[in-house]
Design a protein around this motif. Structure first.
Motif, PDB file in Angstrom:
ATOM      1  N   LEU D 113       0.837  -1.207   0.000  1.00  0.00           N
ATOM      2  CA  LEU D 113       0.000   0.000   0.000  1.00  0.00           C
ATOM      3  C   LEU D 113       0.870   1.254   0.000  1.00  0.00           C
ATOM      4  O   LEU D 113       0.598   2.215  -0.732  1.00  0.00           O
ATOM      5  CB  LEU D 113      -0.940   0.012   1.214  1.00  0.00           C
ATOM      6  N   ALA D 114       1.929   1.226   0.799  1.00  0.00           N
ATOM      7  CA  ALA D 114       2.817   2.401   0.870  1.00  0.00           C
ATOM      8  C   ALA D 114       3.445   2.684  -0.492  1.00  0.00           C
ATOM      9  O   ALA D 114       3.460   3.831  -0.969  1.00  0.00           O
ATOM     10  CB  ALA D 114       3.901   2.173   1.932  1.00  0.00           C
ATOM     11  N   ALA D 115       3.935   1.656  -1.135  1.00  0.00           N
ATOM     12  CA  ALA D 115       4.573   1.842  -2.445  1.00  0.00           C
ATOM     13  C   ALA D 115       3.541   2.269  -3.484  1.00  0.00           C
ATOM     14  O   ALA D 115       3.821   3.123  -4.340  1.00  0.00           O
ATOM     15  CB  ALA D 115       5.260   0.548  -2.881  1.00  0.00           C
ATOM     16  N   ALA D 116       2.372   1.693  -3.410  1.00  0.00           N
ATOM     17  CA  ALA D 116       1.328   2.031  -4.379  1.00  0.00           C
ATOM     18  C   ALA D 116       1.000   3.520  -4.314  1.00  0.00           C
ATOM     19  O   ALA D 116       0.873   4.188  -5.347  1.00  0.00           O
ATOM     20  CB  ALA D 116       0.074   1.201  -4.111  1.00  0.00           C
ATOM     21  N   GLU D 117       0.896   4.014  -3.097  1.00  0.00           N
ATOM     22  CA  GLU D 117       0.540   5.424  -2.929  1.00  0.00           C
ATOM     23  C   GLU D 117       1.594   6.334  -3.570  1.00  0.00           C
ATOM     24  O   GLU D 117       1.266   7.282  -4.295  1.00  0.00           O
ATOM     25  CB  GLU D 117       0.414   5.716  -1.422  1.00  0.00           C
ATOM     26  N   ASP D 133      -7.401 -10.143   0.198  1.00  0.00           N
ATOM     27  CA  ASP D 133      -7.829  -9.395   1.382  1.00  0.00           C
ATOM     28  C   ASP D 133      -8.755  -8.267   0.927  1.00  0.00           C
ATOM     29  O   ASP D 133      -8.318  -7.292   0.321  1.00  0.00           O
ATOM     30  CB  ASP D 133      -6.572  -8.843   2.070  1.00  0.00           C
ATOM     31  N   PRO D 134     -10.060  -8.409   1.200  1.00  0.00           N
ATOM     32  CA  PRO D 134     -11.021  -7.433   0.691  1.00  0.00           C
ATOM     33  C   PRO D 134     -10.752  -5.995   1.131  1.00  0.00           C
ATOM     34  O   PRO D 134     -10.917  -5.069   0.345  1.00  0.00           O
ATOM     35  CB  PRO D 134     -12.357  -7.945   1.253  1.00  0.00           C
ATOM     36  N   VAL D 135     -10.336  -5.807   2.382  1.00  0.00           N
ATOM     37  CA  VAL D 135     -10.122  -4.438   2.852  1.00  0.00           C
ATOM     38  C   VAL D 135      -8.888  -3.837   2.193  1.00  0.00           C
ATOM     39  O   VAL D 135      -8.892  -2.672   1.764  1.00  0.00           O
ATOM     40  CB  VAL D 135     -10.007  -4.390   4.390  1.00  0.00           C
ATOM     41  N   LEU D 136      -7.846  -4.610   2.079  1.00  0.00           N
ATOM     42  CA  LEU D 136      -6.640  -4.116   1.412  1.00  0.00           C
ATOM     43  C   LEU D 136      -6.950  -3.723  -0.030  1.00  0.00           C
ATOM     44  O   LEU D 136      -6.486  -2.685  -0.519  1.00  0.00           O
ATOM     45  CB  LEU D 136      -5.543  -5.188   1.454  1.00  0.00           C
ATOM     46  N   CYS D 137      -7.733  -4.548  -0.702  1.00  0.00           N
ATOM     47  CA  CYS D 137      -8.080  -4.227  -2.089  1.00  0.00           C
ATOM     48  C   CYS D 137      -8.829  -2.900  -2.171  1.00  0.00           C
ATOM     49  O   CYS D 137      -8.579  -2.099  -3.067  1.00  0.00           O
ATOM     50  CB  CYS D 137      -8.899  -5.368  -2.715  1.00  0.00           C
ATOM     51  N   ARG D 138      -9.729  -2.671  -1.231  1.00  0.00           N
ATOM     52  CA  ARG D 138     -10.427  -1.383  -1.205  1.00  0.00           C
ATOM     53  C   ARG D 138      -9.454  -0.226  -1.018  1.00  0.00           C
ATOM     54  O   ARG D 138      -9.562   0.813  -1.657  1.00  0.00           O
ATOM     55  CB  ARG D 138     -11.467  -1.352  -0.059  1.00  0.00           C
ATOM     56  N   ARG D 139      -8.525  -0.393  -0.128  1.00  0.00           N
ATOM     57  CA  ARG D 139      -7.589   0.696   0.153  1.00  0.00           C
ATOM     58  C   ARG D 139      -6.680   0.970  -1.040  1.00  0.00           C
ATOM     59  O   ARG D 139      -6.332   2.120  -1.319  1.00  0.00           O
ATOM     60  CB  ARG D 139      -6.775   0.366   1.396  1.00  0.00           C
ATOM     61  N   LEU D 140      -6.285  -0.076  -1.727  1.00  0.00           N
ATOM     62  CA  LEU D 140      -5.435   0.110  -2.910  1.00  0.00           C
ATOM     63  C   LEU D 140      -6.210   0.853  -3.993  1.00  0.00           C
ATOM     64  O   LEU D 140      -5.661   1.709  -4.694  1.00  0.00           O
ATOM     65  CB  LEU D 140      -4.932  -1.241  -3.409  1.00  0.00           C
ATOM     66  N   GLU D 141      -7.462   0.515  -4.094  1.00  0.00           N
ATOM     67  CA  GLU D 141      -8.328   1.231  -5.037  1.00  0.00           C
ATOM     68  C   GLU D 141      -8.409   2.717  -4.642  1.00  0.00           C
ATOM     69  O   GLU D 141      -8.317   3.603  -5.491  1.00  0.00           O
ATOM     70  CB  GLU D 141      -9.716   0.576  -4.985  1.00  0.00           C
ATOM     71  N   ALA D 146      -4.884   1.058 -10.449  1.00  0.00           N
ATOM     72  CA  ALA D 146      -5.701   0.912 -11.649  1.00  0.00           C
ATOM     73  C   ALA D 146      -6.458  -0.416 -11.666  1.00  0.00           C
ATOM     74  O   ALA D 146      -7.424  -0.591 -12.411  1.00  0.00           O
ATOM     75  CB  ALA D 146      -4.811   1.007 -12.879  1.00  0.00           C
ATOM     76  N   ALA D 147      -6.000  -1.354 -10.840  1.00  0.00           N
ATOM     77  CA  ALA D 147      -6.621  -2.681 -10.728  1.00  0.00           C
ATOM     78  C   ALA D 147      -6.072  -3.307  -9.464  1.00  0.00           C
ATOM     79  O   ALA D 147      -5.147  -2.780  -8.853  1.00  0.00           O
ATOM     80  CB  ALA D 147      -6.283  -3.551 -11.940  1.00  0.00           C
TER      81      ALA D 147
END
Lengths: 256, 256, 256, 256
Positions: D113-117, D133-141, D146-147
């Protein structure tokens, strides 16, 4: 209490005598399992000697013996084996096993029904080992078998309850006890079988092949008792959604 | 014996206080479970009254309380809830739960790690509820969590051990106790979790939603003990082939 | 190419005529499926009219008809149904179905073998629908059945390949084509059956109960082709460990 | 058609370049797969030579390249790798992989998540590989990925869709494409993932480790198309009961 034919059992765990590294270990495991029904094969030596290595010690345990026809490849051989067993072990109970294929040892439905019908007429208490086939189980019940013993997975494989959905149907339809046999690999499998409503389970390989057979036998003892009690108490429903266990403290964000 | 932080437990079954129809039933179930660690949520009423409906009776059981932060949607709310709980329940133990989504109540890995780090520094004994994510479990261990609590399946769903293969990895890699939380639906699931090598399981819904919670609580007690003993004794191997249990009586066809 | 008895099929997807909302939709779905073998039941009306609503349109598709004995509860009824079907549909092929139980429609192994033996002697090409019982499949092959049709799960349930481990054994041992019948719920189930090495699958409910039967029929067409090709190409092994796909760039931390 | 960021894909099968025995085989497999997005790792040699063995042939295929950060153990290394890749491959797309553990290669949720941001802010099109991990996927979104690319099972294990129930939740909640990555072992797994509603799958090991990678690549091509069409057409419901496909010929016993 479980009743099969005219016999009542306090324990719903049945066991066997195969694959133990020595006789004393087997006896200790059987004691630890609290089993009251023990299956055993007829061996060549038994016929010659008319005395059996296992007979005396097993008798001293006070368990009921359930000779099996393991190795029989058709009804004729199985009937003959059952008759031999009746003489040798002085019991008219028999676990009917007919498996023509030496690799997977899967039971033969046709020969099993044919042999069951003959043996019932000859006064045997017949407990047939079968595939988890609901119609076959009904037919075995109709010809007078005292119980049915559908398999969980291939014998000795420890793969567990592969036939779960079919066992569910068998239990729903049966009027005789349903004993899950073959493939039970660990105590959780035994508990799961009992939770489904099975009347008993037969476990041998999973005990004998454990590093500590005596402890494992005792684990299966407990697993079977627990599964039965859970079945009788009534399990909670499975849901597709999460369901909060704790009341959600929605007030937190008001305070923060 | 299981040790978490400085506390030793005889029982490896942890339980909760949610979803019971009344308090006495909950207490009877907790007694029947022999649990020594009970999780409970902070309720609005607790803060106002500074006395709690559950506190007195739970104290009388002699169990350790594990307040949880259920309802917290981020680290800040969870930290605040933990601090409230420390005051109210006079304990520095906390079950860290952060779930922003009200439908599936899946835990948030980022907020959980952030809150854990803060709470550990503030002297809390932190037991975080998480997805069965092996890397997250390692990181929570590294910031000083006393145990990790990966989920079996969505909370309250009774779906059982859906995350088995990942829990296997978590157990292999962990240096702190691994407690399986959420989704354990029947005693066989609890036994299976313990057979994998889990250190404990937390069960609440499956007990509270049973038709007979007291008996079911006792079943889980036994299921956990049995699974642990089986794990320690060593399970037999799973095989792809059948494996004859009884010596094959090849002599039958010579005689027939 | 798949050969059953004296007939060669380009398509390994077999289908049926049940549960479609109207005849044209059924025909369109059958065309989209590219099936060359279609099973259908004998209906009361067929006997009276000696012409059939379905016969003419099915004939125009150029598919081979496989009348089934659905509804037969024993060998006698099934043999009679097969003989009726031979007259009406002018074919000596028959899908032998005998299911005494109206709830789960599970096939009867005993009656099925008995009927198969008679029908083979009367010159029928017999394709029996059976439980996934390896020994029964061998016996049906031995009495001259042209193929065996073990079930994946209860008929019409869409539950998929519940009997996978037993189908694996049946395929390993069979010398006649193995056609997976009943319970195939979605294209991935059909692909999975073919990946195991099945020779064909029969799909009806999953097509007819789709919101768009024609498209779904075409999906199953592709699913079966794909599964067969994957089986022939050879699947990769399943591993218990992760296995890096990309070369690990260990140099990164030297540069960072 | 599938759109990720500003790019539209006709194919929903993504592939990779790892584990092929030689380059030509890889190229032939990629052509047979019809993939339009190919992931590849940065290798030490690439940096030194500033030309890449794979670049030229991959470019000739007309596929979009998706450099991955395989081998990165934290956000810093991954960001550095992404920047290197942008230079080398002249693309701002990146598959973000961060796995500190060399045995199971499980992704790190926190570092990802940190790198994605950071990478999103730097203008990258970020496709993160994560646990299911559903919550992680939401946060990455939420941080602008982009996916999301949740895993089916441990990478390279070919164990299939172990995380099915969690992927179901991720798909239900996602507003960006969900691409199933890692563990897809056979075409039926890919079809099953698409039937669940996944937007695409990434397959590498199952193709490269097949005895015939080119044919297998084509099988996966078809499997993905079929699964998507079946999802769009609407699958039939799963039932716990059998459901007769053929009208039951109750008249049989009147006639027999």
């Amino acid at each position: 209490m479980l009743t099969i034919a005219d016999h009542t059992f306090s324990s719903r765990l049945f066991s066997g005598t195969g694959k133990f590294s020595h006789t004393q270990l087997m006896l200790d495991a059987l004691i630890a399992s609290s089993t009251e029904l023990v299956t055993l094969a007829i061996k060549r030596i038994d016929i010659r000697q008319s005395t059996d290595n296992l007979m005396a010690p097993l008798s001293s345990l006070g368990v009921k013996l359930l000779p099996n026809t393991s190795g029989a490849r058709n009804a004729q051989e199985a009937i003959f084996a059952a008759q031999l067993a009746r003489e040798m072990f002085n019991t008219h109970w028999v676990k009917l096993e007919i498996h023509p294929d030496p690799k997977y040892l899967m039971p033969d439905p046709i020969e099993t029904l044919a042999a069951a019908e003959v043996l019932v007429k000859q006064g045997f208490v017949v407990l047939p080992y079968v595939h988890a086939d609901p119609v076959l189980c009904r037919r075995l019940e109709e010809v007078g078998c005292a119980a049915v013993m559908p398999l969980a997975s291939p014998i000795g494989s420890n793969q567990g309850l592969l036939t779960k959905e079919f066992i569910r149907i068998i239990i729903e339809q049966a009027n005789v006890p349903v004993i899950i046999d073959a493939g039970i690999g660990c105590p959780s499998d035994a508990t799961a079988a009992m939770e489904l409503g099975a009347d008993a389970v037969l476990v041998n390989t999973a005990i004998a092949s454990s590093a500590q057979p005596v402890i494992m036998a005792n684990c299966f003892r407990e697993a079977v008792i627990t599964g039965r009690r859970a079945y009788e108490a009534g399990l909670g429903l499975v849901s597709n959604k999460a369901n909060s266990t704790s009341p959600l403290t929605g007030f937190l964000h008001e305070l923060c």
